[in-house]
Write a protein that holds these residues in place. Structure first.
Motif, mmCIF file in Angstrom:
data_model
loop_
_atom_site.group_PDB
_atom_site.id
_atom_site.type_symbol
_atom_site.label_atom_id
_atom_site.label_comp_id
_atom_site.label_asym_id
_atom_site.label_seq_id
_atom_site.Cartn_x
_atom_site.Cartn_y
_atom_site.Cartn_z
ATOM 1 N N ALA A 167 71.212 47.806 109.432
ATOM 2 C CA ALA A 167 70.290 48.813 109.955
ATOM 3 C C ALA A 167 70.342 50.072 109.095
ATOM 4 O O ALA A 167 71.371 50.401 108.511
ATOM 5 C CB ALA A 167 70.654 49.149 111.393
ATOM 6 N N GLY A 168 69.205 50.742 109.018
ATOM 7 C CA GLY A 168 69.162 51.995 108.276
ATOM 8 C C GLY A 168 68.097 51.982 107.199
ATOM 9 O O GLY A 168 67.230 51.107 107.158
ATOM 10 N N ARG A 169 68.185 52.954 106.318
ATOM 11 C CA ARG A 169 67.189 53.137 105.274
ATOM 12 C C ARG A 169 67.665 52.477 103.982
ATOM 13 O O ARG A 169 68.810 52.671 103.564
ATOM 14 C CB ARG A 169 66.985 54.642 105.053
ATOM 15 C CG ARG A 169 65.958 55.037 104.015
ATOM 16 C CD ARG A 169 65.875 56.560 103.975
ATOM 17 N NE ARG A 169 64.854 57.033 103.060
ATOM 18 C CZ ARG A 169 65.068 57.291 101.775
ATOM 19 N NH1 ARG A 169 66.272 57.123 101.264
ATOM 20 N NH2 ARG A 169 64.086 57.722 101.013
ATOM 21 N N HIS A 170 66.788 51.703 103.385
ATOM 22 C CA HIS A 170 67.119 51.043 102.120
ATOM 23 C C HIS A 170 66.029 51.338 101.089
ATOM 24 O O HIS A 170 64.848 51.415 101.426
ATOM 25 C CB HIS A 170 67.240 49.530 102.306
ATOM 26 C CG HIS A 170 68.350 49.137 103.237
ATOM 27 N ND1 HIS A 170 69.670 49.056 102.847
ATOM 28 C CD2 HIS A 170 68.338 48.841 104.558
ATOM 29 C CE1 HIS A 170 70.409 48.703 103.874
ATOM 30 N NE2 HIS A 170 69.632 48.569 104.930
ATOM 31 N N VAL A 171 66.464 51.473 99.847
ATOM 32 C CA VAL A 171 65.535 51.721 98.739
ATOM 33 C C VAL A 171 65.548 50.490 97.837
ATOM 34 O O VAL A 171 66.607 49.926 97.558
ATOM 35 C CB VAL A 171 65.947 52.983 97.943
ATOM 36 C CG1 VAL A 171 64.974 53.234 96.797
ATOM 37 C CG2 VAL A 171 66.006 54.191 98.865
ATOM 38 N N TYR A 172 64.353 50.074 97.395
ATOM 39 C CA TYR A 172 64.274 48.856 96.591
ATOM 40 C C TYR A 172 63.112 48.945 95.602
ATOM 41 O O TYR A 172 62.292 49.880 95.655
ATOM 42 C CB TYR A 172 64.097 47.628 97.496
ATOM 43 C CG TYR A 172 62.794 47.589 98.240
ATOM 44 C CD1 TYR A 172 62.626 48.298 99.428
ATOM 45 C CD2 TYR A 172 61.702 46.859 97.765
ATOM 46 C CE1 TYR A 172 61.430 48.275 100.125
ATOM 47 C CE2 TYR A 172 60.499 46.818 98.447
ATOM 48 C CZ TYR A 172 60.373 47.538 99.630
ATOM 49 O OH TYR A 172 59.177 47.523 100.307
ATOM 50 N N ALA A 173 63.059 47.951 94.736
ATOM 51 C CA ALA A 173 61.957 47.832 93.777
ATOM 52 C C ALA A 173 61.876 46.380 93.327
ATOM 53 O O ALA A 173 62.760 45.573 93.647
ATOM 54 C CB ALA A 173 62.189 48.749 92.578
ATOM 55 N N VAL B 151 72.635 55.720 113.095
ATOM 56 C CA VAL B 151 72.143 55.117 111.853
ATOM 57 C C VAL B 151 70.619 55.185 111.762
ATOM 58 O O VAL B 151 70.053 55.754 110.821
ATOM 59 C CB VAL B 151 72.633 53.655 111.728
ATOM 60 C CG1 VAL B 151 71.984 52.979 110.531
ATOM 61 C CG2 VAL B 151 74.140 53.616 111.586
ATOM 62 N N VAL B 152 69.942 54.604 112.749
ATOM 63 C CA VAL B 152 68.480 54.570 112.696
ATOM 64 C C VAL B 152 67.858 55.948 112.968
ATOM 65 O O VAL B 152 66.939 56.355 112.240
ATOM 66 C CB VAL B 152 67.938 53.488 113.661
ATOM 67 C CG1 VAL B 152 66.429 53.560 113.765
ATOM 68 C CG2 VAL B 152 68.369 52.104 113.172
ATOM 69 N N PRO B 153 68.335 56.696 113.969
ATOM 70 C CA PRO B 153 67.753 58.030 114.167
ATOM 71 C C PRO B 153 67.824 58.912 112.916
ATOM 72 O O PRO B 153 66.856 59.607 112.577
ATOM 73 C CB PRO B 153 68.598 58.623 115.304
ATOM 74 C CG PRO B 153 69.049 57.441 116.087
ATOM 75 C CD PRO B 153 69.281 56.361 115.077
#
Lengths: 207, 246
Positions: A167-173, B151-153
């Motif tokens: 879970a969370g923010r991921h950066v990709y290309a 995490v998500v917030p």
């Protein structure tokens, strides 16, 4: 009528019938010994302290081990099977043209009780008819162009891959033909705050 | 009769002893496996870095990684940053400087999310800080929701701020949605819709105002409203029943 030898015999019998004098000491010893034996048996029944060597495998101990093993087995089974078959968080999202997510849950016994442990299978799609090779790079695979090759749809222009993400923010290309790095036209773009390079963003929710 | 009665406590005692022994053995095995896994993980990490970085950069990055380990911070963001730099052929000095900045963000995030942040929380906080969310905002959000995963917030908050939504507005929205019990996926969907609207030319304020109304309409009323929530409602948001909040 009694015969002479009968008289002799009767005298011998009477002599034998005469009891020897009672040995009070011997009686006391026998009574004491019986009492000690009885007391020792009762004390043994009440003794819940340290077992003597050789007592451990008596019937109660064996039953106790079996009961303990059953409890441990039951708890472990509930943990493993419960996580695998009864997890209420197993949700699946489907969407056309975007990342498609489904939930993978690690067996509970292998991970700490942490909500971050759940991974979501996320699908990445890239469109190109002219590319010969497309790979996915991102913060989830060390930006390694060899780690996550994408599969081309048979005879088509779609390249896809599914990978489990936390879970969370991921950066990709997308790395095209090992030379050209492109962002995802269907996802928001971001610029790395430290290197200034562009990437695409996917935020993975929790089940 | 007495003998049978005596067998019951003896059975219970034997069961307890067996349980204790089994638990101790299991704990020992688990601990040993954990230690071996940690060693293996450290070795893998060293290898991953050594394969992609020159010796000088590798050494300087490992110093930062070791510092993070000492402070019990997650090291993956540091490794990922170093390897991103290597992928784009950044100079050694730039990579070293960047991983040090990441380290500082992780420390700030850990402190803001104290006392018991998860590695995921710390990572999300550091990313939010990198995207422009102040540490104080993260601390305030944590104090409002001390027991909830951040995490998500924090990912959503960082993304809103990155899309030029003012920090105060963004955190007010996220806090209000969390207070109303919005799920993680609802937060993500909210963020995606706001971002789509902005990419189509809608102003960030207008996009966020429109999208939060739609989401709030399907969420239960918040149990309490504080100053930040009042700011949110001051922008014209309404309850599910259509009445404007006081």
């Amino acid at each position: 009528m009694a015969e002479p030898h009968d008289e002799l015999l009767n005298r011998a019998i009477n002599e034998l019938r005469t009891l020897p004098p009672l040995d009070q000491g011997a009686v006391s010893r026998i009574v004491d010994a019986a009492a000690r034996s009885r007391d020792a048996g009762a004390a043994e029944d009440l003794d819940f302290g340290e077992p003597r060597r050789g007592r451990f495998f008596r019937l109660p101990a064996v039953i106790g081990i079996a009961v303990a093993a059953a409890i441990v087995g039951f708890v472990a089974g509930v943990q493993l099977l419960g996580a695998r078959f009864f997890d209420p968080t197993d949700s699946r999202r489907t969407a056309v043209g975007r990342a498609v997510e489904s939930t993978l849950v690690k067996p509970a016994a292998l991970v700490p009780p942490n909500v971050d442990a759940a991974l979501t299978s996320t699908q990445f799609v890239f469109k190109s008819r002219v590319a010969h090779r497309v790979t996915l790079v991102g913060d989830f695979n060390d930006w390694d162009a060899t780690a996550t090759p994408m599969t081309r749809e048979s005879g088509g222009a779609l390249w896809w891959v599914n990978i489990p993400l936390s879970a969370g923010r991921h950066v990709y290309a997308f790395m095209v033909d090992d030379t050209l790095m492109l962002t995802d036209p269907d996802a928001p773009e971001t610029k790395d705050p430290d290197f200034g390079v562009k990437g695409s963003v996917v935020i993975v929710g929790k089940p | 009769m007495m003998s049978r009665m005596h067998r019951v406590p003896r059975l219970a005692a034997a069961t307890m002893k067996s349980l204790v022994v089994m638990v101790l053995v299991a704990a020992s095995v688990t601990r040993q496996a954990g230690a071996q896994a940690a060693v293996q993980q450290a070795t893998d990490l060293e290898t991953r870095l050594a394969q992609r970085l020159d010796a000088e950069t590798h050494a300087s990055v490992m110093k930062v990684v070791d510092s993070a380990r000492v402070q019990q911070l997650p090291v993956e963001p540091i490794v990922s940053k170093a390897l991103l730099g290597a992928t784009f052929r950044q100079p050694s000095a730039v990579i070293t400087q960047s991983v040090n900045v990441v380290f500082q963000r992780l420390v700030a995030s850990r402190d803001a999310l104290a006392p018991t942040p998860t590695p995921g929380d710390i990572r999300a906080g550091a990313e939010a800080i990198a995207l422009g969310v102040p540490s104080k905002t993260i601390r305030d959000l944590r104090s409002t929701f001390p027991d909830r995963s951040m995490v998500v917030p924090l990912a959503v908050l960082g993304e809103l701020v990155a899309n030029k939504v003012p920090v105060d507005r963004a955190v007010g929205m996220v806090r209000e949605l969390m207070r109303r019990g919005a799920s993680e996926n609802q937060l993500v969907a909210f963020s995606e819709k706001v971002r789509d609207d902005i990419s189509k030319g809608t102003s960030p304020s207008e996009a966020i105002a429109t999208r939060i109304q739609g989401l709030i309409a399907i969420l239960p009323t918040a149990p309490a409203v504080n100053v930040d929530a009042a700011n949110v409602n001051g922008a014209g948001f309404q309850n599910a029943d259509g009445r404007k909040k006081p």
